[in-house]
Scaffold this motif. Sequence first.
Motif, PDB file in Angstrom:
ATOM      1  N   GLY A  12      44.952  30.492  30.912  1.00 19.73           N
ATOM      2  CA  GLY A  12      46.014  31.436  30.621  1.00 19.73           C
ATOM      3  C   GLY A  12      45.976  32.631  31.549  1.00 19.73           C
ATOM      4  N   ARG A  13      46.705  33.673  31.179  1.00 22.08           N
ATOM      5  CA  ARG A  13      46.802  34.873  31.995  1.00 22.08           C
ATOM      6  C   ARG A  13      45.425  35.479  32.259  1.00 22.08           C
ATOM      7  NH1 ARG A  13      46.929  40.247  31.873  1.00 22.08           N
ATOM      8  NH2 ARG A  13      48.334  41.318  33.291  1.00 22.08           N
ATOM      9  N   SER A  14      44.581  35.505  31.250  1.00 24.46           N
ATOM     10  CA  SER A  14      43.245  36.085  31.403  1.00 24.46           C
ATOM     11  C   SER A  14      42.458  35.384  32.510  1.00 24.46           C
ATOM     12  CB  SER A  14      42.498  35.984  30.076  1.00 24.46           C
ATOM     13  OG  SER A  14      41.215  36.525  30.191  1.00 24.46           O
ATOM     14  N   THR A  15      42.545  34.079  32.560  1.00 22.54           N
ATOM     15  CA  THR A  15      41.847  33.314  33.593  1.00 22.54           C
ATOM     16  C   THR A  15      42.458  33.581  34.959  1.00 22.54           C
ATOM     17  OG1 THR A  15      41.233  31.613  32.004  1.00 22.54           O
ATOM     18  CG2 THR A  15      41.189  30.988  34.324  1.00 22.54           C
ATOM     19  N   ARG A  16      43.777  33.667  35.026  1.00 21.89           N
ATOM     20  CA  ARG A  16      44.430  33.949  36.313  1.00 21.89           C
ATOM     21  C   ARG A  16      44.030  35.322  36.836  1.00 21.89           C
ATOM     22  NH1 ARG A  16      48.681  31.494  33.614  1.00 21.89           N
ATOM     23  NH2 ARG A  16      49.685  33.499  33.220  1.00 21.89           N
ATOM     24  N   VAL A  17      43.971  36.308  35.947  1.00 22.57           N
ATOM     25  CA  VAL A  17      43.560  37.661  36.349  1.00 22.57           C
ATOM     26  C   VAL A  17      42.114  37.630  36.824  1.00 22.57           C
ATOM     27  CG1 VAL A  17      43.051  39.980  35.493  1.00 22.57           C
ATOM     28  CG2 VAL A  17      45.236  38.895  34.922  1.00 22.57           C
ATOM     29  N   ARG A  18      41.237  36.983  36.056  1.00 16.40           N
ATOM     30  CA  ARG A  18      39.819  36.904  36.454  1.00 16.40           C
ATOM     31  C   ARG A  18      39.684  36.240  37.822  1.00 16.40           C
ATOM     32  NH1 ARG A  18      37.022  32.746  33.482  1.00 16.40           N
ATOM     33  NH2 ARG A  18      37.603  31.541  35.293  1.00 16.40           N
ATOM     34  N   ALA A  43      41.182  46.003  42.483  1.00 18.76           N
ATOM     35  CA  ALA A  43      42.420  45.894  41.709  1.00 18.76           C
ATOM     36  C   ALA A  43      43.633  45.828  42.630  1.00 18.76           C
ATOM     37  CB  ALA A  43      42.535  47.073  40.743  1.00 18.76           C
ATOM     38  N   GLN A  44      43.653  46.690  43.646  1.00 20.59           N
ATOM     39  CA  GLN A  44      44.771  46.687  44.583  1.00 20.59           C
ATOM     40  C   GLN A  44      44.872  45.343  45.299  1.00 20.59           C
ATOM     41  OE1 GLN A  44      44.581  49.685  47.620  1.00 20.59           O
ATOM     42  NE2 GLN A  44      46.667  49.268  48.319  1.00 20.59           N
ATOM     43  N   ARG A  45      43.739  44.834  45.781  1.00 24.40           N
ATOM     44  CA  ARG A  45      43.740  43.549  46.498  1.00 24.40           C
ATOM     45  C   ARG A  45      44.176  42.418  45.570  1.00 24.40           C
ATOM     46  NH1 ARG A  45      40.670  41.168  51.011  1.00 24.40           N
ATOM     47  NH2 ARG A  45      40.889  43.226  51.917  1.00 24.40           N
ATOM     48  N   TYR A  54      38.347  48.249  34.797  1.00 26.23           N
ATOM     49  CA  TYR A  54      37.443  49.153  34.085  1.00 26.23           C
ATOM     50  C   TYR A  54      37.221  48.690  32.652  1.00 26.23           C
ATOM     51  CZ  TYR A  54      37.398  52.472  37.921  1.00 26.23           C
ATOM     52  OH  TYR A  54      37.209  53.069  39.137  1.00 26.23           O
ATOM     53  N   ARG A  55      38.280  48.206  32.021  1.00 23.93           N
ATOM     54  CA  ARG A  55      38.166  47.738  30.633  1.00 23.93           C
ATOM     55  C   ARG A  55      37.331  46.465  30.554  1.00 23.93           C
ATOM     56  NH1 ARG A  55      43.126  47.941  29.726  1.00 23.93           N
ATOM     57  NH2 ARG A  55      43.680  45.799  30.218  1.00 23.93           N
ATOM     58  N   ARG A  56      37.532  45.549  31.476  1.00 22.28           N
ATOM     59  CA  ARG A  56      36.871  44.239  31.389  1.00 22.28           C
ATOM     60  C   ARG A  56      35.457  44.243  31.970  1.00 22.28           C
ATOM     61  NH1 ARG A  56      39.880  38.582  32.701  1.00 22.28           N
ATOM     62  NH2 ARG A  56      38.178  37.213  32.137  1.00 22.28           N
ATOM     63  N   TRP A  57      35.253  44.971  33.096  1.00 22.22           N
ATOM     64  CA  TRP A  57      33.940  44.919  33.749  1.00 22.22           C
ATOM     65  C   TRP A  57      33.232  46.270  33.766  1.00 22.22           C
ATOM     66  CZ3 TRP A  57      38.013  42.003  35.929  1.00 22.22           C
ATOM     67  CH2 TRP A  57      37.840  40.623  35.820  1.00 22.22           C
ATOM     68  N   LEU A  63      31.032  43.462  37.674  1.00 16.72           N
ATOM     69  CA  LEU A  63      31.987  42.490  38.215  1.00 16.72           C
ATOM     70  C   LEU A  63      31.278  41.480  39.111  1.00 16.72           C
ATOM     71  CD1 LEU A  63      34.763  41.319  38.886  1.00 16.72           C
ATOM     72  CD2 LEU A  63      35.049  43.186  40.552  1.00 16.72           C
ATOM     73  N   LEU A  64      30.398  41.953  40.004  1.00 18.70           N
ATOM     74  CA  LEU A  64      29.700  41.035  40.899  1.00 18.70           C
ATOM     75  C   LEU A  64      28.775  40.098  40.125  1.00 18.70           C
ATOM     76  CD1 LEU A  64      28.877  43.362  43.927  1.00 18.70           C
ATOM     77  CD2 LEU A  64      30.839  41.838  43.600  1.00 18.70           C
TER      78      LEU A  64
END
Length: 192
Positions: A12-18, A43-45, A54-57, A63-64
């Motif tokens: 879903g969207r969450s996977t696409r964003v990740r 985020a920009q890239r 910031y909310r997720r990682w 994130l890394l």
Amino acid sequence: MNADASTKRPGGRSTRVRDAVHSAAIALVSERGADQVTLPAVAQRAGVNSSTLYRRWGTVAALLADIARHRGDAGAPPLVGNLRADLENQAVWTLAELSRPGGIAFFRAEVAPDIDERHDGLRECLRRVSERFRPVLDTARERGDAPPSLQQVLDRIIAPLYFRVVFSIPGTDEAYVRELVAGFIDDAPREP
């Protein structure tokens, strides 16, 4: 909104964003080095709002570390059925993963400034690398061989690789790995 609509779905969207964020972070680490990467730049890239990162990682290190967890062992060489060859192949692949542009950054991300996060990250790193070599030893055992223990492999093959990559020791290449494994196989005591 019902409960099903708010649940994160694979694909879903969450996977696409990740996936977009992971790809952007990998590219930026390769281009700039991990110490020059920021969440807003990722985020920009990736084409997402930085508040999502910031909310997720929360941090670049988190994130890394998440990228390292999700990368898994995609592309790892298959087992060929020979203990020495399988150890060499997995060790050469491990070195290649650590040595590629940005590769060590994903390991270093697991050495976070927060002591609890650091311990968790290092335990996860150890679990992943152990799971990479466990099938080699299990397969050898199933063939009736007497392979070394996983701890011996970690101490005598993996630890030197990580040490040499972290400290940028010259001569850490495929030939070094093959010599390391050969010496280990010749000298290692076997499991009873």
